[in-house]
Design a protein around this motif. Structure first.
Motif, PDB file in Angstrom:
ATOM      1  N   UNK A  32     125.257  15.805 -27.693  1.00 57.68           N
ATOM      2  CA  UNK A  32     125.116  14.998 -28.901  1.00 57.68           C
ATOM      3  C   UNK A  32     125.227  13.530 -28.520  1.00 57.68           C
ATOM      4  N   UNK A  33     124.857  12.657 -29.437  1.00 62.86           N
ATOM      5  CA  UNK A  33     124.982  11.222 -29.189  1.00 62.86           C
ATOM      6  C   UNK A  33     126.439  10.862 -28.897  1.00 62.86           C
ATOM      7  N   UNK A  34     127.364  11.427 -29.651  1.00 58.95           N
ATOM      8  CA  UNK A  34     128.781  11.138 -29.454  1.00 58.95           C
ATOM      9  C   UNK A  34     129.245  11.590 -28.070  1.00 58.95           C
ATOM     10  N   UNK A  35     128.826  12.768 -27.617  1.00 57.17           N
ATOM     11  CA  UNK A  35     129.207  13.247 -26.286  1.00 57.17           C
ATOM     12  C   UNK A  35     128.641  12.345 -25.192  1.00 57.17           C
ATOM     13  N   UNK A  36     127.394  11.918 -25.347  1.00 58.79           N
ATOM     14  CA  UNK A  36     126.795  11.040 -24.344  1.00 58.79           C
ATOM     15  C   UNK A  36     127.536   9.718 -24.234  1.00 58.79           C
ATOM     16  N   UNK A  37     127.894   9.150 -25.376  1.00 56.28           N
ATOM     17  CA  UNK A  37     128.579   7.855 -25.361  1.00 56.28           C
ATOM     18  C   UNK A  37     130.005   8.000 -24.857  1.00 56.28           C
ATOM     19  N   UNK A  38     130.775   8.918 -25.427  1.00 57.89           N
ATOM     20  CA  UNK A  38     132.195   9.025 -25.096  1.00 57.89           C
ATOM     21  C   UNK A  38     132.463   9.658 -23.729  1.00 57.89           C
ATOM     22  N   UNK A  39     131.679  10.649 -23.319  1.00 55.92           N
ATOM     23  CA  UNK A  39     131.964  11.386 -22.089  1.00 55.92           C
ATOM     24  C   UNK A  39     131.167  10.920 -20.876  1.00 55.92           C
ATOM     25  N   UNK A  40     130.075  10.201 -21.113  1.00 55.79           N
ATOM     26  CA  UNK A  40     129.219   9.799 -19.992  1.00 55.79           C
ATOM     27  C   UNK A  40     129.121   8.278 -19.887  1.00 55.79           C
ATOM     28  N   UNK A  41     128.643   7.634 -20.921  1.00 56.67           N
ATOM     29  CA  UNK A  41     128.348   6.202 -20.860  1.00 56.67           C
ATOM     30  C   UNK A  41     129.604   5.336 -20.858  1.00 56.67           C
ATOM     31  N   UNK A  42     130.526   5.588 -21.760  1.00 55.60           N
ATOM     32  CA  UNK A  42     131.750   4.786 -21.863  1.00 55.60           C
ATOM     33  C   UNK A  42     132.952   5.692 -21.604  1.00 55.60           C
ATOM     34  N   UNK A  43     132.932   6.384 -20.510  1.00 57.07           N
ATOM     35  CA  UNK A  43     134.021   7.289 -20.139  1.00 57.07           C
ATOM     36  C   UNK A  43     135.122   6.466 -19.477  1.00 57.07           C
ATOM     37  N   UNK A  44     135.830   5.688 -20.301  1.00 53.66           N
ATOM     38  CA  UNK A  44     136.786   4.726 -19.765  1.00 53.66           C
ATOM     39  C   UNK A  44     137.832   4.387 -20.811  1.00 53.66           C
ATOM     40  N   UNK A  45     138.976   3.944 -20.341  1.00 55.69           N
ATOM     41  CA  UNK A  45     140.014   3.470 -21.249  1.00 55.69           C
ATOM     42  C   UNK A  45     139.868   1.968 -21.514  1.00 55.69           C
ATOM     43  N   UNK A  46     138.758   1.386 -21.044  1.00 54.50           N
ATOM     44  CA  UNK A  46     138.525  -0.055 -21.199  1.00 54.50           C
ATOM     45  C   UNK A  46     137.889  -0.416 -22.533  1.00 54.50           C
ATOM     46  N   UNK A  47     137.510   0.597 -23.332  1.00 57.12           N
ATOM     47  CA  UNK A  47     136.864   0.315 -24.616  1.00 57.12           C
ATOM     48  C   UNK A  47     137.047   1.498 -25.553  1.00 57.12           C
ATOM     49  N   UNK A  48     137.046   1.203 -26.842  1.00 61.04           N
ATOM     50  CA  UNK A  48     137.008   2.266 -27.843  1.00 61.04           C
ATOM     51  C   UNK A  48     135.609   2.271 -28.451  1.00 61.04           C
ATOM     52  N   UNK A  49     135.115   3.465 -28.765  1.00 56.84           N
ATOM     53  CA  UNK A  49     133.756   3.578 -29.297  1.00 56.84           C
ATOM     54  C   UNK A  49     133.776   4.321 -30.627  1.00 56.84           C
ATOM     55  N   UNK A  50     132.761   4.024 -31.449  1.00 61.53           N
ATOM     56  CA  UNK A  50     132.604   4.711 -32.733  1.00 61.53           C
ATOM     57  C   UNK A  50     131.146   4.601 -33.166  1.00 61.53           C
ATOM     58  N   UNK A  51     130.797   5.354 -34.175  1.00 60.33           N
ATOM     59  CA  UNK A  51     129.470   5.255 -34.781  1.00 60.33           C
ATOM     60  C   UNK A  51     128.319   5.644 -33.874  1.00 60.33           C
ATOM     61  N   UNK A  52     128.516   6.611 -32.996  1.00 56.58           N
ATOM     62  CA  UNK A  52     127.458   7.013 -32.073  1.00 56.58           C
ATOM     63  C   UNK A  52     126.356   7.752 -32.816  1.00 56.58           C
ATOM     64  N   UNK A  53     125.093   7.335 -32.577  1.00 54.76           N
ATOM     65  CA  UNK A  53     123.947   8.036 -33.149  1.00 54.76           C
ATOM     66  C   UNK A  53     122.745   7.824 -32.247  1.00 54.76           C
ATOM     67  N   UNK A  54     121.866   8.802 -32.272  1.00 55.60           N
ATOM     68  CA  UNK A  54     120.657   8.738 -31.446  1.00 55.60           C
ATOM     69  C   UNK A  54     119.460   9.110 -32.298  1.00 55.60           C
ATOM     70  N   UNK A  55     118.314   8.532 -31.965  1.00 56.36           N
ATOM     71  CA  UNK A  55     117.061   8.887 -32.613  1.00 56.36           C
ATOM     72  C   UNK A  55     115.970   8.867 -31.565  1.00 56.36           C
ATOM     73  N   UNK A  56     114.953   9.640 -31.825  1.00 61.55           N
ATOM     74  CA  UNK A  56     113.848   9.710 -30.868  1.00 61.55           C
ATOM     75  C   UNK A  56     112.873  10.784 -31.280  1.00 61.55           C
ATOM     76  N   UNK A  57     112.498  11.632 -30.336  1.00 64.78           N
ATOM     77  CA  UNK A  57     111.523  12.693 -30.569  1.00 64.78           C
ATOM     78  C   UNK A  57     112.022  13.602 -31.687  1.00 64.78           C
ATOM     79  N   UNK A  58     111.330  13.574 -32.818  1.00 65.74           N
ATOM     80  CA  UNK A  58     111.736  14.410 -33.948  1.00 65.74           C
ATOM     81  C   UNK A  58     110.623  15.368 -34.374  1.00 65.74           C
ATOM     82  N   UNK A  59     109.636  15.587 -33.500  1.00 65.09           N
ATOM     83  CA  UNK A  59     108.559  16.492 -33.859  1.00 65.09           C
ATOM     84  C   UNK A  59     108.360  17.608 -32.843  1.00 65.09           C
TER      85      UNK A  59
END
Length: 151
Positions: A32-59
């Motif tokens: 999910x967008x939240x998993x990508x942001x929290x566990x991969x992209x910003x996997x750090x104690x240097x920042x807090x994240x919220x409001x994760x969302x993704x859009x793209x191929x929807x067909x």
């Protein structure tokens, strides 16, 4: 003479395949967008994240244009990360088959069914198509924060 040309042709093809260096990656588009942001992209104690969302191929049923990739042992410079694509993220595995006449792949990009990104359009004064977007808010908890990326 014709046999010599055929043998020479196959020798050239054989030698060229020995020097190819593939970029082996695996892609998992079940994140999910939240998993990508929290566990991969910003996997750090240097920042807090919220409001994760993704859009793209929807067909394309069952496919996402974003996902998590891992290096499969090739010379790709990252061990893992987030992939954002202009087609199904799993197509990044390859091989990409090019049209022999145009020299382009007909597998990705250029489909007007896939909506554009309004922010990108506004910033660049264009009409984009096939835009994949991963958005999130973050609050840095340190004086320095960096992201490594490749386009």
């Amino acid at each position: 003479m014709k046999w010599e040309q055929i043998i020479l042709f196959f020798c050239i093809i054989y030698c060229n395949t020995l020097t190819v260096s593939a970029q082996n990656i695996t892609v998992d588009d079940t994140y999910t967008a939240q998993q990508l942001v929290e566990n991969v992209l910003v996997n750090s104690s240097c920042a807090t994240v919220s409001g994760s969302k993704a859009s793209g191929d929807n067909f394309t049923p069952g496919k996402k244009s974003y996902g998590y990739f891992t290096n499969g042992g090739g010379s790709f410079p990252f061990t893992d990360g987030v992939i954002l694509s202009t087609w199904s993220s799993e197509n990044a595995l390859g091989p990409v088959i090019l049209d022999p006449i145009s020299g382009y792949s007909d597998l990705g990009g250029g489909d007007t069914k896939w909506l554009e990104d309004n922010d990108l359009n506004l910033i660049l004064n264009i009409k984009s198509i096939n835009a994949t977007v991963l958005e999130f808010d973050f609050t840095p908890l340190t004086n320095f924060l960096s992201f490594d990326y490749i386009f």
